[in-house]
Design an enzyme around this catalytic site. Structure first.
Site, PDB file in Angstrom:
ATOM      1  N   ASP A  52      14.633   7.479   1.421  1.00 29.43           N
ATOM      2  CA  ASP A  52      13.215   7.509   1.759  1.00 29.43           C
ATOM      3  C   ASP A  52      12.893   6.598   2.929  1.00 29.43           C
ATOM      4  O   ASP A  52      13.702   5.757   3.335  1.00 29.43           O
ATOM      5  CB  ASP A  52      12.375   7.076   0.552  1.00 29.43           C
ATOM      6  CG  ASP A  52      12.406   8.090  -0.577  1.00 29.43           C
ATOM      7  OD1 ASP A  52      12.708   9.271  -0.300  1.00 29.43           O
ATOM      8  OD2 ASP A  52      12.126   7.698  -1.727  1.00 29.43           O
ATOM      9  N   TYR A 108      23.968   1.926  -5.230  1.00 27.58           N
ATOM     10  CA  TYR A 108      22.775   1.313  -4.663  1.00 27.58           C
ATOM     11  C   TYR A 108      22.640  -0.126  -5.150  1.00 27.58           C
ATOM     12  O   TYR A 108      23.115  -0.478  -6.224  1.00 27.58           O
ATOM     13  CB  TYR A 108      21.513   2.077  -5.089  1.00 27.58           C
ATOM     14  CG  TYR A 108      21.281   3.394  -4.400  1.00 27.58           C
ATOM     15  CD1 TYR A 108      20.516   3.470  -3.238  1.00 27.58           C
ATOM     16  CD2 TYR A 108      21.821   4.569  -4.917  1.00 27.58           C
ATOM     17  CE1 TYR A 108      20.283   4.683  -2.610  1.00 27.58           C
ATOM     18  CE2 TYR A 108      21.597   5.789  -4.292  1.00 27.58           C
ATOM     19  CZ  TYR A 108      20.829   5.837  -3.144  1.00 27.58           C
ATOM     20  OH  TYR A 108      20.611   7.041  -2.525  1.00 27.58           O
TER      21      TYR A 108
END
Length: 248
Positions: A52, A108
């Site tokens: 994003d 992540y």
């Protein structure tokens, strides 16, 4: 036609995400611009995954099919890129290897700082509430018991299922930050930020570990907290099979 992997890293603060979008500057758009200038013809890249707007990456990949002999020395290409984007490597891969679909896992990290630190302003979320790391890790351990993470997928996501195999889930301290480190075979849209935001509610005592478990089992994304900002999130690594590269 030969296929190449292009490995990149970037600070996503000033970009509208990883994948190309109309009327927006993205990581893909600036990399494609640099390639076009250097090779004097357009090259269309395929992304390994989306990140994003505002999300960073220590490692991400594109693949491109071209008869051009892409230069493995990336210095000149990097000279054409903004300072917050770097091409780390270009390597030829087997023709059937896909940047997105051949990936076996993605890892992540989400960084949180509880102190004011100007050097972390754009790469960690300043979260001032007291947190219990033992409770946070109790929530992180719960994830191994589940595969369906519907509750942590944002609405209007076009996927066939919401199943993810969690391989790593833990809260650690790293570089003066509290960090959620998670690895899975795939992630849903907004999943890491939703997990972090909801676990933080448990870490500060707003909900219990049992409540966190109930949110997973509800399979309802309105129960999770997606308010976590993008700038603390890093894609750390994309894992592929060892045999994807050619000898060329």
């Amino acid at each position: 036609m030969p296929r190449y992997f292009i490995e990149v890293a970037y600070k996503g603060t000033h970009y509208s995400g990883f994948q190309v979008q109309q009327n927006a500057i993205t990581i893909q758009s600036v990399v494609e611009d640099a390639l076009q200038i250097f090779y004097r013809q357009p090259l269309q890249l395929t992304c390994s995954s989306r990140t994003d707007a505002g999300v960073h990456a220590l490692q991400n990949f594109y693949h491109v099919d071209t008869d051009l002999p892409l230069d493995k020395k990336v210095y000149n290409l990097n000279a054409l890129l903004p300072n917050d984007v770097v091409i780390k490597n270009i390597a030829q891969v087997k023709d059937n290897v896909h940047a997105r679909f051949s990936g076996e896992a993605r890892e992540y990290k989400y960084f949180i700082t509880q102190d004011k630190n100007p050097f972390l302003e754009e790469t960690a979320w300043r979260y001032v509430f007291p947190l219990d790391i033992e409770i946070l890790n109790a929530c992180a351990a719960v994830l191994f018991e589940y595969q369906d993470f519907t509750s942590f997928s944002k609405k209007h996501t076009q996927v066939n299922n919401f199943n993810c195999d969690i391989m790593l889930s833990q809260w650690i301290y790293e570089n003066d930050c509290l960090v959620f480190n998670v690895k899975a075979n795939r992630f849903l849209r907004g999943m890491v930020r939703g997990l972090v935001g909801t676990m933080l509610l448990a870490g500060r005592g707003t909900i219990s570990v049992a409540d966190f478990r109930n949110i997973i089992e509800a399979k309802d994304c309105t129960k999770a907290n997606f308010s976590t900002p993008a700038h603390g999130l890093f894609l750390v690594k994309v894992t592929y099979p060892d045999d994807i590269y050619t000898l060329a």
